[in-house]
Each structure stands twice: as C-alpha cells, then as structure tokens.
Motif scaffolding. Sequence first.
Motif, PDB file in Angstrom:
ATOM      1  N   GLY A 297      -5.160   1.622   8.553  1.00  0.00           N
ATOM      2  CA  GLY A 297      -4.722   0.731   7.486  1.00  0.00           C
ATOM      3  C   GLY A 297      -5.625   0.831   6.278  1.00  0.00           C
ATOM      4  O   GLY A 297      -6.499   1.702   6.191  1.00  0.00           O
ATOM      5  N   HIS A 298      -5.435  -0.085   5.348  1.00  0.00           N
ATOM      6  CA  HIS A 298      -6.166  -0.058   4.087  1.00  0.00           C
ATOM      7  C   HIS A 298      -5.978  -1.393   3.394  1.00  0.00           C
ATOM      8  O   HIS A 298      -5.088  -2.182   3.734  1.00  0.00           O
ATOM      9  CB  HIS A 298      -5.634   1.066   3.188  1.00  0.00           C
ATOM     10  N   GLY A 299      -6.808  -1.640   2.389  1.00  0.00           N
ATOM     11  CA  GLY A 299      -6.616  -2.809   1.562  1.00  0.00           C
ATOM     12  C   GLY A 299      -5.386  -2.659   0.690  1.00  0.00           C
ATOM     13  O   GLY A 299      -4.909  -1.557   0.420  1.00  0.00           O
ATOM     14  N   VAL A 300      -4.839  -3.795   0.261  1.00  0.00           N
ATOM     15  CA  VAL A 300      -3.677  -3.782  -0.631  1.00  0.00           C
ATOM     16  C   VAL A 300      -3.834  -4.906  -1.647  1.00  0.00           C
ATOM     17  O   VAL A 300      -4.325  -5.985  -1.317  1.00  0.00           O
ATOM     18  CB  VAL A 300      -2.350  -3.907   0.163  1.00  0.00           C
ATOM     19  N   GLY A 301      -3.465  -4.628  -2.891  1.00  0.00           N
ATOM     20  CA  GLY A 301      -3.607  -5.619  -3.955  1.00  0.00           C
ATOM     21  C   GLY A 301      -3.030  -5.060  -5.233  1.00  0.00           C
ATOM     22  O   GLY A 301      -1.857  -4.682  -5.281  1.00  0.00           O
ATOM     23  N   LEU A 302      -3.825  -4.967  -6.281  1.00  0.00           N
ATOM     24  CA  LEU A 302      -3.364  -4.348  -7.528  1.00  0.00           C
ATOM     25  C   LEU A 302      -3.101  -2.855  -7.341  1.00  0.00           C
ATOM     26  O   LEU A 302      -2.277  -2.273  -8.050  1.00  0.00           O
ATOM     27  CB  LEU A 302      -4.385  -4.569  -8.645  1.00  0.00           C
ATOM     28  N   ASP A 303      -3.805  -2.224  -6.415  1.00  0.00           N
ATOM     29  CA  ASP A 303      -3.472  -0.876  -5.950  1.00  0.00           C
ATOM     30  C   ASP A 303      -2.835  -0.986  -4.577  1.00  0.00           C
ATOM     31  O   ASP A 303      -3.208  -1.858  -3.775  1.00  0.00           O
ATOM     32  CB  ASP A 303      -4.722   0.002  -5.853  1.00  0.00           C
TER      33      ASP A 303
END
Length: 356
Positions: free
Chosen positions: A326-332
């Motif tokens: 997985g990964h972070g998610v937000g403005l990107d």
Amino acid sequence: MEPDLSALEAHLEERDVDGYLLHSDSEDADQYYLSGFDAPDPFVSLYDGEVRLLFARSLEYGRARAESRAATVERYVDFDHEKLIEEHGRHEATNRAIAGFLAAHGVDSVAVPPRFPLRTADGLRGQGVSVAADPESALTAVRAIKTDEEVERVRETQRANEAAMARAEELLAGASIDDEDRLVHDGDVLTSERVREAIELTLLRHGCALDETIVACGADAADPHDRGSGPLRADEPIIVDVFPRSKESKYHSDMTRTFLRGTPGDTIREWYDLTAEAKATALDALEVGVTGEAVHGAACDVYEDAGLPTLRSDERTETGFIPSTGHGVGLDVHELPRVSPGGGELRPGHVVTIEP
C-alpha cells in the motif's frame, strides 16, 4: 484549511536555512498544500515562518490575494522586472527578481525539494542565495499527516469512488456470456473501454475526475498498471483499479477490486484466497507505531508461506507478489507513508491504502 507547519519550521532550524522555496504550478501537491492556491502556471512560494507568494504576471495576483493562505502576494513587476529584462535579458531578470523577492524578506538561504527547477536554483546561486537540496522532501512528509478536515476530504472522494466501482460491478453482474466466452451487456460486447467510460461518467457526476482507470482482463490483469483493452471474457479475472481526484478539494482516493463472471479455475481461486488473506493480515498488522515495512512484511509472509515468490524473497522475480502492499493517499494518489520495503513508522493522521 490551515496546515500545521511546525515540523517544517523545525526542519528549517535544523538545516540552518532561512526559508523553504518552491517554484512550480499547483499540480505539484506540495505547492498547492503550502500556498492554498490553484494556478496553472508556475509561481514561487516561500515559507519563512509565513507563506509568501511571487507571480510572474498580474493575471493571478488579485485571485491569489483573495484565495491563498499567503501573508504576502507579490509580482515580478514589484522588483523592477521590466527594467531588469532591458539590462540583463529575460532569464537573468527572472533570477534577479526572485532574488530580490527573497532579499525583501530577509532570506539569504533556502532549502528546496528534490524536483526544484535546476535553472532557478543555479540562477539564485548566481545572485548569492544559498540553495540547498532537501532530498527527503520535508514538506511532503509534513502533508502526509492529515488533519481531520483532510481525512474527510479523502472520505468524500472515496464515496464517489465506491459509487463508480458499484457501477462497474453492476455492468459485469448484469452481463451474459456469448458463444465466444465474451461478456455481453444490452446486446453489445462488454469491453474494458465501455466499463471505463461508465466509471468515469459516474465519477464526473460525483464531482471527481481522473486521468486513467484500469479495467484489465485475463493476461492484461496480471501486468501491473496495464489499463486493459478489448472484450471482457468469462472465467477470467477482471481487475478494476480506480483512483480519482475530487475536482473541488483535489484529494484522491484509491480502490482496487477483482471481479470474475463465470467460474474461476483452481489457480485463480487459490490466488484470490491468498490475496484476501494477505489483505486481512496486513490490516491486522496496521497500527500507529509499526512501520510500513512491517505491514508489508506481514503480507509477504502469507504468499511466501504458500510457496509463492515475493520481491522480498527474490528481488529479481517478475511473478508472484511484486507490488507494494500500500501507500499513502491524499493530494497525490501515491504519497507518504510507504507501506513497502523501507516504509517508516506509521503515525496518527497517516491515510494509507492496503491493496496487496
């Protein structure tokens, strides 16, 4: 939304520099986060304890004063840009105007992110400004910690994503199978392109947009990030990966599902069950204080215990479990923190995907 920039201030103190400098348009998530301003052309943002903006032209000046979170908004013309062009040429005039902007705010040294324009950096150095690369991208790490308001923005985008995924499921579930093992809906062969169009139209109705969507069937589904094309077929897995961005808030969500119309073979069923187990195991491991690497390792354990390769067990493998968990998610759509090898400590406010 007012971001908490205390960690960025601490970074500047640690690096012993006067400010943090960006030069990009607002498609750069760090630029949009710091400035709070949406503009299609590159502009300069300085953080020196306050946010300060500099624009090449007056076109965005009034709107920036009204909409941005900046303490000051200035233009090249405020630093005699036209006169500088006459004396030094356009490129050198731009360097001198930006250097003048920094000097006006008492800034002699700046840290810049890894993708800061080299021409701007060299031009500022030529004007006596100390420009130091920030390879860890401190501002990117700052915005990885979401406020409650930011979390709600991701949730809003996710609700739109769920509606789009439900539309894809509706099309697939309502399809029949023709004598060539193709899926057929309302008399027409159901293709990746048709399902993708339905997803994107649903997202538009929910105020979201995206550059691309993955609807990949069979062998295409086994090739990471292959968008898929052509007829969708029975008895084969169909990967649907949707990662829209809200047109209003600019925050993303990310959602992947596997569908199959017909009867799965033994291998497909085994891999599906293993992936469901890996997902559940990773979610069980996910908590504040653990590392993203540990969460990824928990997913790897499931596949390796079943005798399948992972990049952890074989760094050269091209099959098996080869993505990150997985990964972070937000403005990107892909941002910190990493839920993968080398992923650091997970902290309150991090928003991550779990998608082995």
